[in-house]
Design a protein around this motif. Structure first.
Motif, PDB file in Angstrom:
ATOM      1  N   ARG A  20       0.838  -1.199   0.000  1.00 52.92           N
ATOM      2  CA  ARG A  20       0.000   0.000   0.000  1.00 52.92           C
ATOM      3  C   ARG A  20       0.866   1.240   0.000  1.00 52.92           C
ATOM      4  O   ARG A  20       2.004   1.221   0.462  1.00 52.92           O
ATOM      5  CB  ARG A  20      -0.936   0.005   1.225  1.00 52.92           C
ATOM      6  N   ASP A  21       0.295   2.326  -0.514  1.00 47.81           N
ATOM      7  CA  ASP A  21       1.044   3.569  -0.564  1.00 47.81           C
ATOM      8  C   ASP A  21       0.824   4.368   0.708  1.00 47.81           C
ATOM      9  O   ASP A  21       0.233   3.888   1.677  1.00 47.81           O
ATOM     10  CB  ASP A  21       0.666   4.373  -1.814  1.00 47.81           C
ATOM     11  N   ALA A  58       5.708   0.194   6.821  1.00 48.57           N
ATOM     12  CA  ALA A  58       7.033   0.794   6.708  1.00 48.57           C
ATOM     13  C   ALA A  58       7.818   0.191   5.548  1.00 48.57           C
ATOM     14  O   ALA A  58       8.448   0.920   4.775  1.00 48.57           O
ATOM     15  CB  ALA A  58       7.800   0.630   8.016  1.00 48.57           C
ATOM     16  N   ALA A  59       7.819  -1.134   5.434  1.00 47.57           N
ATOM     17  CA  ALA A  59       8.552  -1.757   4.335  1.00 47.57           C
ATOM     18  C   ALA A  59       7.998  -1.306   2.991  1.00 47.57           C
ATOM     19  O   ALA A  59       8.754  -1.053   2.046  1.00 47.57           O
ATOM     20  CB  ALA A  59       8.487  -3.279   4.459  1.00 47.57           C
ATOM     21  N   ASP A  60       6.661  -1.195   2.906  1.00 48.95           N
ATOM     22  CA  ASP A  60       6.047  -0.711   1.670  1.00 48.95           C
ATOM     23  C   ASP A  60       6.577   0.673   1.299  1.00 48.95           C
ATOM     24  O   ASP A  60       6.889   0.954   0.146  1.00 48.95           O
ATOM     25  CB  ASP A  60       4.518  -0.594   1.827  1.00 48.95           C
ATOM     26  N   GLN A  61       6.642   1.534   2.306  1.00 50.09           N
ATOM     27  CA  GLN A  61       7.077   2.908   2.071  1.00 50.09           C
ATOM     28  C   GLN A  61       8.517   2.948   1.568  1.00 50.09           C
ATOM     29  O   GLN A  61       8.842   3.678   0.634  1.00 50.09           O
ATOM     30  CB  GLN A  61       6.962   3.718   3.373  1.00 50.09           C
ATOM     31  N   MET A  66      12.178   3.956  -2.704  1.00 53.35           N
ATOM     32  CA  MET A  66      13.425   3.620  -3.389  1.00 53.35           C
ATOM     33  C   MET A  66      13.175   3.405  -4.871  1.00 53.35           C
ATOM     34  O   MET A  66      14.010   3.801  -5.707  1.00 53.35           O
ATOM     35  CB  MET A  66      14.054   2.381  -2.759  1.00 53.35           C
ATOM     36  N   ARG A  67      12.065   2.800  -5.223  1.00 50.19           N
ATOM     37  CA  ARG A  67      11.770   2.634  -6.647  1.00 50.19           C
ATOM     38  C   ARG A  67      11.723   3.999  -7.334  1.00 50.19           C
ATOM     39  O   ARG A  67      12.312   4.186  -8.406  1.00 50.19           O
ATOM     40  CB  ARG A  67      10.446   1.903  -6.852  1.00 50.19           C
ATOM     41  N   PRO A 175       8.378  10.100   4.899  1.00 48.77           N
ATOM     42  CA  PRO A 175       7.050   9.492   4.848  1.00 48.77           C
ATOM     43  C   PRO A 175       6.397   9.397   6.217  1.00 48.77           C
ATOM     44  O   PRO A 175       5.178   9.244   6.317  1.00 48.77           O
ATOM     45  CB  PRO A 175       7.321   8.098   4.266  1.00 48.77           C
ATOM     46  N   PHE A 176       7.210   9.479   7.290  1.00 51.27           N
ATOM     47  CA  PHE A 176       6.700   9.417   8.654  1.00 51.27           C
ATOM     48  C   PHE A 176       7.019  10.744   9.347  1.00 51.27           C
ATOM     49  O   PHE A 176       8.154  11.230   9.271  1.00 51.27           O
ATOM     50  CB  PHE A 176       7.327   8.248   9.420  1.00 51.27           C
TER      51      PHE A 176
END
Length: 296
Positions: A20-21, A58-61, A66-67, A175-176
């Motif tokens: 999820r974004d 967090a891993a999604d973010q 990075m992509r 992002p946080f």
């Protein structure tokens, strides 16, 4: 990169979690229409494997950030881009592309990061994403000498280039909330790698004369893997990415011939340059490598 062959996708890995974004929307909703050509920049990402007690999303973010750090502004010229990405966390082993011979158009990336090691996740994911960008994700993409080392150097530089952009973006707009300082941690992680590789390049003689370095160590260089010679060359290629960003797009023209990296470097560069011409990609990077190594 370790390239791994295996059974059909999904047969060895726990069910994937929906990525999820930042707004909580599934990346699957961001998939291009069926009539659009695949794009690595917007292909849906799913997480699989054992992520442990990670912070929610967090891993999604980190993966999504990075992509974009690696690919934003890059012309994606390849005609072999996957329609989706799987990022699979293993608790042991090396980062890899899983070469799953099931005919699907999914690129399967394996990472091994440990609990909440987000800098390491960005670094490992960026390297394997570089292989995907370089068309090394389908079942026939097995590594082969004598030129696999050069792809390893290019995708390592691709990851380090992306990490520099990630660190800057994270510091400016994390992002946080209140997590700006982690941008400095990413930058330090990246610089430690660059410093280590730069010392290798000095000790090996690459910084003094790249052509002599290649000639003197050729039997040690032309073996697959991110070995110390490929690591030192990655710093030279990183400088090219940062000096002329259009060099990155040439990765999408790699390995579009049956023999892939299994041909001598003069022929490898010749086919790469022809592939760049076919896809209207910048030939700057293969031309620069030909010049540095004095390949006729």
């Amino acid at each position: 990169m370790t390239l791994l062959g295996g059974a059909a996708a999904g047969s060895l890995i726990p069910a994937a979690l929906p990525a999820r974004d930042a707004l909580g929307e599934s990346y699957a909703a961001m998939a291009p229409p069926a009539t659009s050509p695949p794009s690595l920049l917007i292909a849906p990402i799913e997480l699989a494997g054992d992520w442990g007690h990670m912070l929610p999303r967090a891993a999604d973010q980190v993966v999504e950030r990075m992509r974009h750090a690696c690919l934003d502004g890059v012309r994606l010229v390849s005609d072999r881009q996957p329609t989706r990405l799987r990022v699979d966390e293993h608790t042991s082993g090396t980062p890899a592309i899983w070469l799953h011979p099931d005919g699907t158009s999914m690129a399967w990336i394996i990472v091994d990061i440990g609990e909440r090691d987000w800098s390491k996740l960005a670094y490992q994911f960026g390297h394997e994403l570089g292989h995907v960008t370089a068309n090394s994700w389908q079942a026939d993409a097995k590594p082969a000498p004598p030129c696999q080392w050069l792809e390893e150097a290019m995708v390592e530089a691709f990851s380090l280039h992306g990490m520099g952009r990630l660190a800057k973006g994270w510091k400016e707009n994390p992002p946080f909330a209140g997590d700006n300082a982690f941008g400095d941690a990413i930058a330090r992680y990246r610089q430690d790698i660059i410093d280590r590789y730069s010392a290798l390049a000095d000790n090996q003689g690459l910084t003094r004369d790249a052509a002599a370095w290649f000639s003197d160590h050729r039997s040690e260089i032309e073996i697959p893997g991110l070995h110390p010679f490929a690591q030192s060359m990655s710093v030279t290629i990183l400088a090219e990415y940062e000096r002329a960003p259009d060099c990155v797009e040439a990765l999408g023209a790699l390995n579009r011939w049956p023999s892939r990296t299994g041909i001598p470097i003069p022929e490898y560069l010749k086919r790469w340059e022809a592939s760049c011409a076919e896809l209207h990609a910048s030939p700057r990077l293969p031309a620069r490598l030909r010049e540095l190594l004095r390949i006729a």
